[in-house]
Write a protein that holds these residues in place. Sequence first.
Motif, PDB file in Angstrom:
ATOM      1  N   ILE A 234       0.847  -1.198   0.000  1.00 27.68           N
ATOM      2  CA  ILE A 234       0.000   0.000   0.000  1.00 27.68           C
ATOM      3  C   ILE A 234       0.885   1.251   0.000  1.00 27.68           C
ATOM      4  O   ILE A 234       0.726   2.145  -0.828  1.00 27.68           O
ATOM      5  CB  ILE A 234      -0.937   0.009   1.241  1.00 27.68           C
ATOM      6  CG1 ILE A 234      -1.817  -1.239   1.237  1.00 27.68           C
ATOM      7  CG2 ILE A 234      -1.785   1.276   1.295  1.00 27.68           C
ATOM      8  CD1 ILE A 234      -2.481  -1.542   2.569  1.00 27.68           C
ATOM      9  N   ARG A 237       2.614   2.505  -3.111  1.00 24.63           N
ATOM     10  CA  ARG A 237       1.742   3.136  -4.123  1.00 24.63           C
ATOM     11  C   ARG A 237       1.452   4.580  -3.723  1.00 24.63           C
ATOM     12  O   ARG A 237       1.472   5.477  -4.545  1.00 24.63           O
ATOM     13  CB  ARG A 237       0.414   2.365  -4.239  1.00 24.63           C
ATOM     14  CG  ARG A 237       0.575   1.140  -5.123  1.00 24.63           C
ATOM     15  CD  ARG A 237      -0.714   0.323  -5.223  1.00 24.63           C
ATOM     16  NE  ARG A 237      -0.369  -1.073  -5.492  1.00 24.63           N
ATOM     17  CZ  ARG A 237      -0.926  -2.116  -4.910  1.00 24.63           C
ATOM     18  NH1 ARG A 237      -1.886  -1.958  -4.039  1.00 24.63           N
ATOM     19  NH2 ARG A 237      -0.546  -3.347  -5.217  1.00 24.63           N
ATOM     20  N   ILE A 238       1.246   4.797  -2.423  1.00 26.86           N
ATOM     21  CA  ILE A 238       0.862   6.139  -1.957  1.00 26.86           C
ATOM     22  C   ILE A 238       2.086   7.073  -1.919  1.00 26.86           C
ATOM     23  O   ILE A 238       2.033   8.201  -2.389  1.00 26.86           O
ATOM     24  CB  ILE A 238       0.215   6.064  -0.547  1.00 26.86           C
ATOM     25  CG1 ILE A 238      -1.034   5.184  -0.592  1.00 26.86           C
ATOM     26  CG2 ILE A 238      -0.149   7.442  -0.022  1.00 26.86           C
ATOM     27  CD1 ILE A 238      -1.562   4.792   0.765  1.00 26.86           C
ATOM     28  N   ALA A 239       3.191   6.586  -1.334  1.00 31.56           N
ATOM     29  CA  ALA A 239       4.368   7.450  -1.156  1.00 31.56           C
ATOM     30  C   ALA A 239       5.642   6.662  -1.489  1.00 31.56           C
ATOM     31  O   ALA A 239       6.401   6.295  -0.602  1.00 31.56           O
ATOM     32  CB  ALA A 239       4.412   7.963   0.281  1.00 31.56           C
TER      33      ALA A 239
END
Length: 254
Positions: A234, A237-239
């Motif tokens: 996760i 993908r975000i940072a």
Amino acid sequence: MKTTDNTILITGGATGIGLELAKEFVAKNNTVIICGRREAKLSEAKKILPQVITYQCDISDIHQRRKLFEFCTQEHPDINILVNNAGIQREINFLNGEADYLSGDSEIAINFEACIHLISLFVPYFSKRSEAAIVNVTSGLGIVPLHITPVYCATKAGLHSFSVSLRSQLQNTSIKVFELIPPIVDTELDRGARDRRGQKDKGIKPEIVSKEALKGLSNDQLEMPVGIVKLLQIGSRIAPSLFLKIINKKVATP
Ligand SMILES: NC(=O)c1ccc[n+]([C@@H]2O[C@H](COP(=O)([O-])OP(=O)(O)OC[C@H]3O[C@@H](n4cnc5c(N)ncnc54)[C@H](OP(=O)(O)O)[C@@H]3O)[C@@H](O)[C@H]2O)c1
């Protein structure tokens, strides 16, 4: 996927994660074949797990891979699961050029090419079985790479990508394609380098990985991230740059 009464080849099954997988599978009444280069490690595994069938080979060699396939299918024709687990990890500094890159065994040959070639041998055979599986062991480092082991990370990212394509290619067959994605695990993989750099995080026990794998297989969980890898999937993908910094600081510096 049923996790009993299968016949399973685990490459690199004499040590670490492979050996723990072998123990879990044997306990569930599966026939398990393990292979590896070191005869001594295979004998040690056989002492711990007398039910296991051992086969000495170097999977970086195309001829030995073909012989391994022949042994498995001729001597154990019920074989229906291939676990591509054998792997090596090397620190390589490209500032030191070709000498460093070529100073050890090839991660590309062992971690990537061997898996793909073994799959090409087993898939036609497995397609005639009522239920079969390929289990590719990748790594959290295939999601967030570590700068000190660049080729290793690339082989694991490549094997992840290949697993996604293969899964789609085989969707209308009896063969399921699983990917087991461990975090840092306390095994002998690159142990010397880990000790040299004083890495504090020794990782989780390999038996945690094998238990998660068996659970994932029985639930048809095709991608099996273990422990912190769920967060990596996760977070990356975000940072992505933040996670790249965190992992490289955590593992590469004492
Ligand atoms: N430990 C971790 O932190 C970690 C994290 C994520 C993923 N993984 C992955 O988990 C898998 C298992 O590694 P492990 O941690 O359990 O380490 P390990 O105990 O070192 O297991 C690797 C096994 O692969 C075998 N092997 C290596 N090269 C081979 C070759 N050319 N032919 C046949 N067998 C070969 C080794 O046996 P021989 O040397 O006797 O051949 C050994 O039994 C690897 O794919 C690794 O990349 C490990």
